[in-house]
Design a protein around this motif. Structure first.
Motif, PDB file in Angstrom:
ATOM      1  N   PRO A 226       4.643   5.841   8.717  1.00 26.22           N
ATOM      2  CA  PRO A 226       3.836   6.549   7.697  1.00 26.22           C
ATOM      3  C   PRO A 226       4.016   5.947   6.178  1.00 26.22           C
ATOM      4  O   PRO A 226       4.851   5.402   5.952  1.00 26.22           O
ATOM      5  CB  PRO A 226       4.158   7.867   7.708  1.00 26.22           C
ATOM      6  N   SER A 227       2.679   5.831   5.462  1.00 23.29           N
ATOM      7  CA  SER A 227       2.872   5.287   4.223  1.00 23.29           C
ATOM      8  C   SER A 227       3.814   6.382   3.359  1.00 23.29           C
ATOM      9  O   SER A 227       3.871   7.581   3.920  1.00 23.29           O
ATOM     10  CB  SER A 227       1.560   5.435   3.817  1.00 23.29           C
ATOM     11  N   PRO A 228       4.522   5.791   2.601  1.00 24.09           N
ATOM     12  CA  PRO A 228       5.365   6.874   1.913  1.00 24.09           C
ATOM     13  C   PRO A 228       4.648   8.058   1.102  1.00 24.09           C
ATOM     14  O   PRO A 228       5.459   8.953   0.864  1.00 24.09           O
ATOM     15  CB  PRO A 228       5.671   5.858   0.439  1.00 24.09           C
ATOM     16  N   ASP A 229       3.301   8.115   0.696  1.00 19.46           N
ATOM     17  CA  ASP A 229       2.697   9.277   0.213  1.00 19.46           C
ATOM     18  C   ASP A 229       2.094  10.101   1.239  1.00 19.46           C
ATOM     19  O   ASP A 229       1.206  10.801   1.108  1.00 19.46           O
ATOM     20  CB  ASP A 229       1.545   8.599  -0.519  1.00 19.46           C
ATOM     21  N   SER A 230       2.329   9.714   2.690  1.00 18.62           N
ATOM     22  CA  SER A 230       2.004  10.754   3.768  1.00 18.62           C
ATOM     23  C   SER A 230       2.649  12.221   3.633  1.00 18.62           C
ATOM     24  O   SER A 230       3.795  12.261   3.578  1.00 18.62           O
ATOM     25  CB  SER A 230       2.269  10.066   5.179  1.00 18.62           C
TER      26      SER A 230
ATOM     27  N   PRO B 108      -0.194  -3.910   4.917  1.00 18.71           N
ATOM     28  CA  PRO B 108      -1.337  -3.015   5.237  1.00 18.71           C
ATOM     29  C   PRO B 108      -2.543  -3.773   5.902  1.00 18.71           C
ATOM     30  O   PRO B 108      -3.055  -4.773   5.255  1.00 18.71           O
ATOM     31  CB  PRO B 108      -1.434  -2.338   3.924  1.00 18.71           C
TER      32      PRO B 108
ATOM     33  N   GLU C 256       5.804  -4.361   4.007  1.00 19.90           N
ATOM     34  CA  GLU C 256       4.633  -3.923   4.631  1.00 19.90           C
ATOM     35  C   GLU C 256       3.274  -5.079   4.537  1.00 19.90           C
ATOM     36  O   GLU C 256       3.319  -5.816   3.676  1.00 19.90           O
ATOM     37  CB  GLU C 256       3.967  -2.661   4.219  1.00 19.90           C
TER      38      GLU C 256
END
Length: 79
Positions: free
Chosen positions: A59-63, A5, A3
Protein backbone atom coordinates in the motif's frame (compact mmCIF):
# COMPACT_ATOMS: atom_id res chain seq x y z
CA UNK A 1 13.00 0.42 -0.78
CA UNK A 2 12.25 2.19 -4.04
CA UNK A 3 8.95 2.33 -5.84
CA UNK A 4 7.84 2.61 -9.43
CA UNK A 5 4.29 3.96 -9.29
CA UNK A 6 2.26 3.27 -12.38
CA UNK A 7 -1.33 3.09 -13.52
CA UNK A 8 -0.24 1.29 -16.72
CA UNK A 9 -1.79 -2.11 -17.46
CA UNK A 10 1.64 -3.71 -17.89
CA UNK A 11 5.29 -3.11 -17.08
CA UNK A 12 8.70 -4.51 -17.98
CA UNK A 13 11.38 -4.86 -15.33
CA UNK A 14 15.14 -4.92 -15.93
CA UNK A 15 18.31 -5.47 -13.91
CA UNK A 16 21.46 -4.31 -15.71
CA UNK A 17 24.71 -5.76 -14.38
CA UNK A 18 27.86 -4.11 -15.70
CA UNK A 19 31.37 -5.57 -15.74
CA UNK A 20 32.67 -5.38 -12.21
CA UNK A 21 29.23 -6.05 -10.66
CA UNK A 22 27.56 -2.62 -10.67
CA UNK A 23 23.76 -3.18 -10.76
CA UNK A 24 20.89 -0.87 -11.77
CA UNK A 25 17.20 -1.81 -11.62
CA UNK A 26 14.69 -0.17 -14.00
CA UNK A 27 11.11 -0.39 -15.26
CA UNK A 28 9.20 0.58 -18.41
CA UNK A 29 5.46 0.88 -18.99
CA UNK A 30 5.66 1.59 -22.71
CA UNK A 31 8.16 1.49 -25.59
CA UNK A 32 9.76 4.87 -24.88
CA UNK A 33 12.47 3.56 -22.54
CA UNK A 34 13.31 2.43 -19.05
CA UNK A 35 13.22 4.55 -15.89
CA UNK A 36 15.78 3.78 -13.18
CA UNK A 37 14.57 2.52 -9.80
CA UNK A 38 16.74 3.72 -6.94
CA UNK A 39 20.49 4.23 -7.17
CA UNK A 40 22.92 1.78 -8.77
CA UNK A 41 24.83 -0.36 -6.28
CA UNK A 42 27.94 -2.49 -6.22
CA UNK A 43 27.25 -6.22 -5.86
CA UNK A 44 29.65 -7.78 -3.36
CA UNK A 45 30.57 -11.40 -2.79
CA UNK A 46 28.92 -12.73 0.35
CA UNK A 47 26.42 -9.86 0.40
CA UNK A 48 24.62 -9.99 -2.97
CA UNK A 49 25.09 -13.03 -5.16
CA UNK A 50 22.31 -12.60 -7.72
CA UNK A 51 18.82 -11.34 -8.21
CA UNK A 52 15.82 -13.13 -6.83
CA UNK A 53 12.82 -12.46 -9.01
CA UNK A 54 9.47 -11.77 -7.43
CA UNK A 55 6.54 -9.38 -7.51
CA UNK A 56 4.52 -8.02 -4.62
CA UNK A 57 2.16 -5.17 -3.91
CA UNK A 58 2.41 -2.76 -1.00
CA UNK A 59 0.00 0.00 0.00
CA UNK A 60 1.04 3.59 -0.44
CA UNK A 61 2.31 5.25 2.77
CA UNK A 62 -0.78 7.48 2.90
CA UNK A 63 -3.25 4.59 2.60
CA UNK A 64 -5.81 4.64 5.40
CA UNK A 65 -6.77 1.00 4.89
CA UNK A 66 -3.28 -0.48 4.79
CA UNK A 67 -3.91 -3.14 2.20
CA UNK A 68 -3.54 -3.50 -1.53
CA UNK A 69 -3.85 -5.98 -4.37
CA UNK A 70 -2.57 -6.62 -7.84
CA UNK A 71 -3.54 -9.15 -10.51
CA UNK A 72 -0.76 -10.67 -12.59
CA UNK A 73 -1.84 -12.22 -15.86
CA UNK A 74 1.58 -13.66 -16.61
CA UNK A 75 5.20 -13.38 -15.60
CA UNK A 76 7.98 -13.99 -18.12
CA UNK A 77 11.75 -14.06 -17.64
CA UNK A 78 13.98 -13.46 -20.67
CA UNK A 79 17.55 -12.43 -21.38
Amino acid sequence: MSECPSEAPSARLRATVEDGGRVQFAYATDDTGFESIGEPFQAQQGRWIGAKIGLFVAPSPDSAVGDGYCDFEYFEVSD
